[in-house]
Scaffold this active site. Structure first.
Site, PDB file in Angstrom:
ATOM      1  N   HIS A  23       0.840  -1.203   0.000  1.00 44.58           N
ATOM      2  CA  HIS A  23       0.000   0.000   0.000  1.00 44.58           C
ATOM      3  C   HIS A  23       0.880   1.261   0.000  1.00 44.58           C
ATOM      4  O   HIS A  23       0.622   2.218  -0.729  1.00 44.58           O
ATOM      5  CB  HIS A  23      -0.877   0.054   1.253  1.00 44.58           C
ATOM      6  CG  HIS A  23      -1.876  -1.046   1.379  1.00 44.58           C
ATOM      7  ND1 HIS A  23      -1.819  -1.991   2.383  1.00 44.58           N
ATOM      8  CD2 HIS A  23      -2.980  -1.351   0.641  1.00 44.58           C
ATOM      9  CE1 HIS A  23      -2.840  -2.820   2.265  1.00 44.58           C
ATOM     10  NE2 HIS A  23      -3.561  -2.467   1.222  1.00 44.58           N
ATOM     11  N   ASP A  57      -3.937  -7.219  -7.477  1.00 41.11           N
ATOM     12  CA  ASP A  57      -5.336  -7.487  -7.834  1.00 41.11           C
ATOM     13  C   ASP A  57      -5.508  -7.100  -9.305  1.00 41.11           C
ATOM     14  O   ASP A  57      -6.203  -6.138  -9.635  1.00 41.11           O
ATOM     15  CB  ASP A  57      -6.263  -6.674  -6.938  1.00 41.11           C
ATOM     16  CG  ASP A  57      -6.020  -6.976  -5.475  1.00 41.11           C
ATOM     17  OD1 ASP A  57      -6.490  -8.014  -4.998  1.00 41.11           O
ATOM     18  OD2 ASP A  57      -5.307  -6.199  -4.815  1.00 41.11           O
ATOM     19  N   GLY A  61      -2.935  -1.659  -7.345  1.00 35.82           N
ATOM     20  CA  GLY A  61      -1.860  -2.639  -7.413  1.00 35.82           C
ATOM     21  C   GLY A  61      -2.166  -3.756  -8.403  1.00 35.82           C
ATOM     22  O   GLY A  61      -3.317  -4.174  -8.552  1.00 35.82           O
ATOM     23  N   MET A  98       2.628  -9.395  -0.688  1.00 34.42           N
ATOM     24  CA  MET A  98       2.140  -8.750   0.532  1.00 34.42           C
ATOM     25  C   MET A  98       0.631  -8.620   0.468  1.00 34.42           C
ATOM     26  O   MET A  98       0.064  -8.300  -0.580  1.00 34.42           O
ATOM     27  CB  MET A  98       2.772  -7.373   0.676  1.00 34.42           C
ATOM     28  CG  MET A  98       4.205  -7.442   1.079  1.00 34.42           C
ATOM     29  SD  MET A  98       4.871  -5.809   1.330  1.00 34.42           S
ATOM     30  CE  MET A  98       6.540  -6.264   1.788  1.00 34.42           C
ATOM     31  N   GLN A 106     -18.212  -5.759  -1.374  1.00 30.93           N
ATOM     32  CA  GLN A 106     -17.344  -6.576  -2.238  1.00 30.93           C
ATOM     33  C   GLN A 106     -16.975  -7.903  -1.593  1.00 30.93           C
ATOM     34  O   GLN A 106     -16.236  -8.692  -2.174  1.00 30.93           O
ATOM     35  CB  GLN A 106     -16.103  -5.795  -2.655  1.00 30.93           C
ATOM     36  CG  GLN A 106     -15.067  -5.585  -1.561  1.00 30.93           C
ATOM     37  CD  GLN A 106     -13.956  -4.657  -2.030  1.00 30.93           C
ATOM     38  OE1 GLN A 106     -14.168  -3.476  -2.228  1.00 30.93           O
ATOM     39  NE2 GLN A 106     -12.763  -5.198  -2.225  1.00 30.93           N
TER      40      GLN A 106
HETATM   41  P1  AMP Z   1      -6.592  -3.553  -0.410  1.00 30.70           P
HETATM   42  O1  AMP Z   1      -6.407  -2.759   0.838  1.00 30.70           O
HETATM   43  O2  AMP Z   1      -6.213  -4.974  -0.289  1.00 30.70           O
HETATM   44  O3  AMP Z   1      -7.946  -3.330  -1.035  1.00 30.70           O
HETATM   45  O4  AMP Z   1      -5.558  -2.967  -1.450  1.00 30.70           O
HETATM   46  C1  AMP Z   1      -5.537  -1.592  -1.774  1.00 30.70           C
HETATM   47  C2  AMP Z   1      -4.668  -1.396  -2.987  1.00 30.70           C
HETATM   48  O5  AMP Z   1      -3.347  -1.849  -2.693  1.00 30.70           O
HETATM   49  C3  AMP Z   1      -5.149  -2.220  -4.185  1.00 30.70           C
HETATM   50  O6  AMP Z   1      -5.006  -1.450  -5.366  1.00 30.70           O
HETATM   51  C4  AMP Z   1      -4.224  -3.403  -4.168  1.00 30.70           C
HETATM   52  O7  AMP Z   1      -4.040  -4.002  -5.437  1.00 30.70           O
HETATM   53  C5  AMP Z   1      -2.936  -2.764  -3.682  1.00 30.70           C
HETATM   54  N1  AMP Z   1      -2.059  -3.784  -3.118  1.00 30.70           N
HETATM   55  C6  AMP Z   1      -2.378  -4.731  -2.204  1.00 30.70           C
HETATM   56  N2  AMP Z   1      -1.324  -5.545  -1.977  1.00 30.70           N
HETATM   57  C7  AMP Z   1      -0.325  -5.102  -2.766  1.00 30.70           C
HETATM   58  C8  AMP Z   1       1.014  -5.528  -3.004  1.00 30.70           C
HETATM   59  N3  AMP Z   1       1.533  -6.591  -2.388  1.00 30.70           N
HETATM   60  N4  AMP Z   1       1.763  -4.841  -3.898  1.00 30.70           N
HETATM   61  C9  AMP Z   1       1.232  -3.772  -4.558  1.00 30.70           C
HETATM   62  N5  AMP Z   1      -0.016  -3.317  -4.380  1.00 30.70           N
HETATM   63  C10 AMP Z   1      -0.792  -3.961  -3.508  1.00 30.70           C
END
Ligand code: AMP
Length: 283
Positions: free
Chosen positions: A37, A152, A149, A186, A61
Site C-alpha cells: 500500500h 489485484d 496494485g 504482501m 465486495q
Molecule cells: P486492499 O487494501 O487490499 O484493497 O488494497 C488496496 C490497494 O493496494 C489495491 O489497489 C491493491 O491491489 C494494492 N495492493 C495490495 N497488496 C499489494 C502488493 N503486495 N503490492 C502492490 N499493491 C498492492
C-alpha cells in the site's frame, strides 16, 4: 495530519484547496496497511500535488461474511504508517453509513465479461461491489490519478474498463506487486497466517515463477495441468484456481497469440484464508 470521516468534510476541504494544487492522486485501500500500500502512496506523492488515501473495508465486495468480519481493522496504526511516509497525505476513513446511507447495496455493472472470469467466477458479486465503491470514491475525491496494485490485476482491469465505459476523467495507474522476503505477495490477509504457513506460502510465488519458465516452451493447458497436479500433493494448501489468461480480456489462453500479453493467476486457500497472486508470462 488530516483525517476525515465524513465525505461532506472531505469534499469541502478539497474544494477549498483547488487554487493551490493542480493534481490529486488517490489511493483506495481497505486498511491494515503494508509496504505494498505504501508503495502506491509513494507513487502518488511523487506525481501529484496532493494525495488522498481512503481506508474503508467495503462490505459490498465481500461474498463471504466471515471474511468480512475477520478482515483486519487497524486504523490507528494505519494512520501512523502514513504519517511516517508523509504527514501531508489526506486520509479519508468513512463509516459504512457515510458511504452507503443505510442502503448497503451494489450497483450492477457490465464490464464486458471481465467480471465473469476467475475472481468474478469464484466470488459472485465481488466486482459489482468493487465497481460500486470505486465509483462512489471517485465521485467524492474527484482524483486526477488513481493508483491500483497489480496484485489485484483483474480488479485493475475492471476499474480501467469502468473508467472507459463511464467516461470518467481519471487516469488509472497500475503499480507493481510488492512481496515479502520469501516471495509471498504482501497482503493484509497474510497477518492472519501462522508463522509456519506464512513461510511455506512462498511456494505460491515459486509455482508462478515455474509456470513462467514452462510457458516459454509449453502450452497454457500443459502448464496449468502441471500446477494443478502439483498442488494435489501439497498439504493444507487448497488450490482454488490456476489460470493463464490474456491481460486485456482476462480470457483463458487456448492458443498462444504473439500479439497478446499473458499472465498466470492463482488463488489458494490455506488456514481458512484466501490468497491470490499473479505473474506476467510475457515480459
Ligand atoms: P486492499 O487494501 O487490499 O484493497 O488494497 C488496496 C490497494 O493496494 C489495491 O489497489 C491493491 O491491489 C494494492 N495492493 C495490495 N497488496 C499489494 C502488493 N503486495 N503490492 C502492490 N499493491 C498492492
Amino acid at each position: 495530519m488530516l483525517v476525515f470521516n465524513q465525505k461532506s468534510e472531505l469534499t469541502a476541504f478539497l474544494e477549498s484547496q483547488t487554487i493551490e494544487f493542480k493534481s490529486v492522486g488517490f489511493v483506495p485501500t481497505m486498511g491494515a496497511l503494508h509496504s505494498g500500500h505504501l508503495s502506491l502512496i509513494q507513487k502518488s506523492l511523487e506525481n501529484n500535488d496532493l494525495t488522498v488515501v481512503s481506508i474503508f473495508v467495503n462490505p459490498t465486495q465481500f461474498n463471504n461474511n466471515d471474511d468480512l468480519k475477520k478482515y483486519p481493522r487497524t486504523l490507528e496504526s494505519d494512520i501512523e504508517k502514513i504519517k511516517k511516509t508523509n504527514n501531508k497525505v489526506i486520509i479519508y476513513a468513512p463509516s459504512v453509513d457515510d458511504i452507503y446511507n443505510n442502503s448497503v447495496e451494489s450497483a450492477s455493472f457490465n464490464f464486458d465479461g471481465i467480471e465473469n472470469q476467475m475472481e468474478g467466477k469464484h466470488r459472485p458479486g465481488h466486482f459489482d461491489g468493487v465497481g460500486t465503491i470505486v465509483k462512489k470514491l471517485f465521485q467524492i475525491v474527484n482524483p486526477t490519478n488513481a493508483y491500483f496494485g497489480k496484485k489485484d490485476f483483474q480488479q485493475l482491469q475492471i476499474v480501467k474498463k469502468m473508467v472507459a465505459k463511464e467516461k470518467l476523467i481519471v487516469k488509472i495507474i497500475g503499480c507493481e506487486i510488492l512481496r515479502e522476503q520469501n516471495g509471498l505477495a504482501m497482503s493484509s490477509r497474510n497477518e492472519r497466517l501462522s508463522t509456519e504457513t506464512r513461510e511455506k506460502a512462498s511456494l505460491i510465488f515459486q509455482f508462478l515463477r515455474k509456470s513462467k519458465v514452462l510457458f516459454q516452451k509449453k502450452s497454457a493447458q500443459e502448464v496449468s495441468k502441471f500446477v494443478i497436479e502439483s498442488f494435489k500433493n501439497i498439504n493444507k494448501f487448497d488450490l482454488e484456481y490456476f489460470e493463464i489468461c490474456d491481460e486485456e480480456k482476462l480470457l483463458p489462453c487456448l492458443k498462444k497469440n504473439k500479439l497478446k500479453k499473458y499472465r498466470a493467476f492463482i488463488a489458494v486457500n490455506v488456514e481458512g484464508i484466501r490468497l491470490i497472486d499473479n505473474i506476467s508470462l510475457t515480459k
